[in-house]
Design an enzyme around this catalytic site. Sequence first.
Site, PDB file in Angstrom:
ATOM      1  N   ARG A  23       1.176  -1.004  -0.163  1.00 16.27           N
ATOM      2  CA  ARG A  23       0.305   0.291  -0.214  1.00 16.27           C
ATOM      3  C   ARG A  23       0.721   1.395   0.131  1.00 16.27           C
ATOM      4  O   ARG A  23       0.131   2.643  -0.551  1.00 16.27           O
ATOM      5  CB  ARG A  23      -0.697  -0.109   1.393  1.00 16.27           C
ATOM      6  N   GLN A  46       3.943  23.851  20.646  1.00 18.00           N
ATOM      7  CA  GLN A  46       3.027  24.587  19.145  1.00 18.00           C
ATOM      8  C   GLN A  46       3.894  23.447  17.954  1.00 18.00           C
ATOM      9  O   GLN A  46       4.632  23.241  17.576  1.00 18.00           O
ATOM     10  CB  GLN A  46       3.288  25.305  18.678  1.00 18.00           C
ATOM     11  N   ASN A  48       4.118  23.968  13.229  1.00 14.47           N
ATOM     12  CA  ASN A  48       4.308  24.464  12.817  1.00 14.47           C
ATOM     13  C   ASN A  48       4.513  23.835  11.233  1.00 14.47           C
ATOM     14  O   ASN A  48       5.164  22.549  11.257  1.00 14.47           O
ATOM     15  CB  ASN A  48       5.440  25.514  12.765  1.00 14.47           C
ATOM     16  N   TYR A 131       7.434  21.194  12.219  1.00 17.08           N
ATOM     17  CA  TYR A 131       8.169  21.356  13.105  1.00 17.08           C
ATOM     18  C   TYR A 131       7.196  21.295  14.101  1.00 17.08           C
ATOM     19  O   TYR A 131       6.456  21.911  14.343  1.00 17.08           O
ATOM     20  CB  TYR A 131       9.493  21.817  13.284  1.00 17.08           C
ATOM     21  N   LYS A 166      12.398  40.275   5.797  1.00 15.73           N
ATOM     22  CA  LYS A 166      13.289  40.572   6.940  1.00 15.73           C
ATOM     23  C   LYS A 166      14.432  39.440   6.752  1.00 15.73           C
ATOM     24  O   LYS A 166      15.299  40.000   7.647  1.00 15.73           O
ATOM     25  CB  LYS A 166      12.235  39.768   7.962  1.00 15.73           C
ATOM     26  N   ASP A 167      14.940  39.004   5.984  1.00 10.65           N
ATOM     27  CA  ASP A 167      16.279  37.813   6.303  1.00 10.65           C
ATOM     28  C   ASP A 167      16.911  38.514   5.275  1.00 10.65           C
ATOM     29  O   ASP A 167      18.576  37.972   6.219  1.00 10.65           O
ATOM     30  CB  ASP A 167      15.414  35.996   6.154  1.00 10.65           C
TER      31      ASP A 167
HETATM   32  C1  T46 Z   1       7.334  31.315  13.109  1.00  6.19           C
HETATM   33  C2  T46 Z   1       5.612  31.527  12.920  1.00  6.19           C
HETATM   34  C3  T46 Z   1       5.150  32.525  11.892  1.00  6.19           C
HETATM   35  N1  T46 Z   1       4.082  33.179  12.231  1.00  6.19           N
HETATM   36  C4  T46 Z   1       3.474  33.515  10.884  1.00  6.19           C
HETATM   37  C5  T46 Z   1       3.953  35.340  11.520  1.00  6.19           C
HETATM   38  C6  T46 Z   1       4.394  35.824  10.169  1.00  6.19           C
HETATM   39  O1  T46 Z   1       3.413  36.590   9.226  1.00  6.19           O
HETATM   40  C7  T46 Z   1       3.997  34.587   8.642  1.00  6.19           C
HETATM   41  C8  T46 Z   1       5.161  33.705   7.941  1.00  6.19           C
HETATM   42  O2  T46 Z   1       6.431  34.323   8.982  1.00  6.19           O
HETATM   43  P1  T46 Z   1       8.090  34.255   8.682  1.00  6.19           P
HETATM   44  O3  T46 Z   1       8.741  34.826   7.755  1.00  6.19           O
HETATM   45  O4  T46 Z   1       8.714  34.771   9.532  1.00  6.19           O
HETATM   46  O5  T46 Z   1       8.686  32.535   8.708  1.00  6.19           O
HETATM   47  P2  T46 Z   1       9.605  31.578   8.271  1.00  6.19           P
HETATM   48  O6  T46 Z   1      11.136  32.498   8.231  1.00  6.19           O
HETATM   49  O7  T46 Z   1       9.232  30.385   7.514  1.00  6.19           O
HETATM   50  O8  T46 Z   1      10.220  31.744   9.876  1.00  6.19           O
HETATM   51  C9  T46 Z   1      11.030  30.719  10.258  1.00  6.19           C
HETATM   52  O9  T46 Z   1      11.713  30.258   9.459  1.00  6.19           O
HETATM   53  C10 T46 Z   1      12.769  28.824  10.238  1.00  6.19           C
HETATM   54  C11 T46 Z   1      13.028  27.798   9.177  1.00  6.19           C
HETATM   55  C12 T46 Z   1      12.821  28.862  11.528  1.00  6.19           C
HETATM   56  O10 T46 Z   1      13.072  28.124  12.304  1.00  6.19           O
HETATM   57  C13 T46 Z   1      11.790  29.657  12.729  1.00  6.19           C
HETATM   58  O11 T46 Z   1      10.547  28.887  13.131  1.00  6.19           O
HETATM   59  C14 T46 Z   1      10.581  30.542  12.078  1.00  6.19           C
HETATM   60  O12 T46 Z   1      10.957  31.479  11.998  1.00  6.19           O
HETATM   61  O13 T46 Z   1       3.664  33.465   9.822  1.00  6.19           O
HETATM   62  C15 T46 Z   1       3.002  32.526  13.072  1.00  6.19           C
HETATM   63  O14 T46 Z   1       1.614  32.963  13.309  1.00  6.19           O
HETATM   64  N2  T46 Z   1       3.486  31.463  14.007  1.00  6.19           N
HETATM   65  C16 T46 Z   1       5.019  31.331  13.851  1.00  6.19           C
HETATM   66  O15 T46 Z   1       5.007  30.412  14.695  1.00  6.19           O
END
Ligand code: T46
Length: 180
Positions: A23, A46, A48, A131, A166-167
């Site tokens: 399967r 939590q 994600n 995660y 941001k990054d």
């Molecule tokens: C992380 C997070 C984000 N958000 C919202 C905030 C923003 O509006 C949107 C995208 O967030 P962000 O651009 O920070 O997402 P990533 O760049 O994937 O961030 C993650 O990237 C690396 C790989 C990590 O390890 C972290 O867990 C996390 O920072 O989701 C939420 O509502 N909850 C959350 O826990």
Amino acid sequence: MEIKHHALAGVVEFTPRVFGDARGAFFESFSERVMRDAGVDVNWVQDNQSRSMRGVLRGLHFQHPPYAQAKLVRVAQGRALDVVVDIRRESPTYGQHVAVELDATRYNMLYVPVGFAHGFAALEDDTLFLYKCSNYYQPSSEGGLLWNDPALNIRWQLTDPVISPKDQIQPLLKDLQSPF
Ligand SMILES: Cc1cn([C@H]2C[C@H](O)[C@@H](COP(=O)(O)OP(=O)(O)O[C@H]3O[C@H](C)C(=O)[C@H](O)[C@H]3O)O2)c(=O)[nH]c1=O
């Protein structure tokens, strides 16, 4: 379950036993008992999930205490190069990193303790990155490191990655006031 303790103290890779049959396949994607037996005693609060096209790079991120997060990361579809950077000030491996390829067909996952900056590069389209976090999202506590800081010397396997605004402006390691 195969357990590998990586060179940076506390970083553990888990590769579960996969049960294939006509399967498809089955594996246990999370077991509190396996975590505990590997020395990972964390209260997960939590989950994600993010989806990324090939060439996306997310990171390097962490949250400051008291919102610091341990993470258990895996890829449910696609492939990603996962990178964790030791930012524990007293650590003998401060500033060093481990890069582990997470592959949906290998089902491997990585435990990232508190005290590490985390990021990944999506190596395939529609990479689903899942995660568990040991603390809730607290935007005001977010910290980061610049993904291509020469001092980190991370080989991301990507050229010209897709990165959030941001990054693009995260600090260099030399300017980081690590809270760990
Ligand atoms: C992380 C997070 C984000 N958000 C919202 C905030 C923003 O509006 C949107 C995208 O967030 P962000 O651009 O920070 O997402 P990533 O760049 O994937 O961030 C993650 O990237 C690396 C790989 C990590 O390890 C972290 O867990 C996390 O920072 O989701 C939420 O509502 N909850 C959350 O826990």
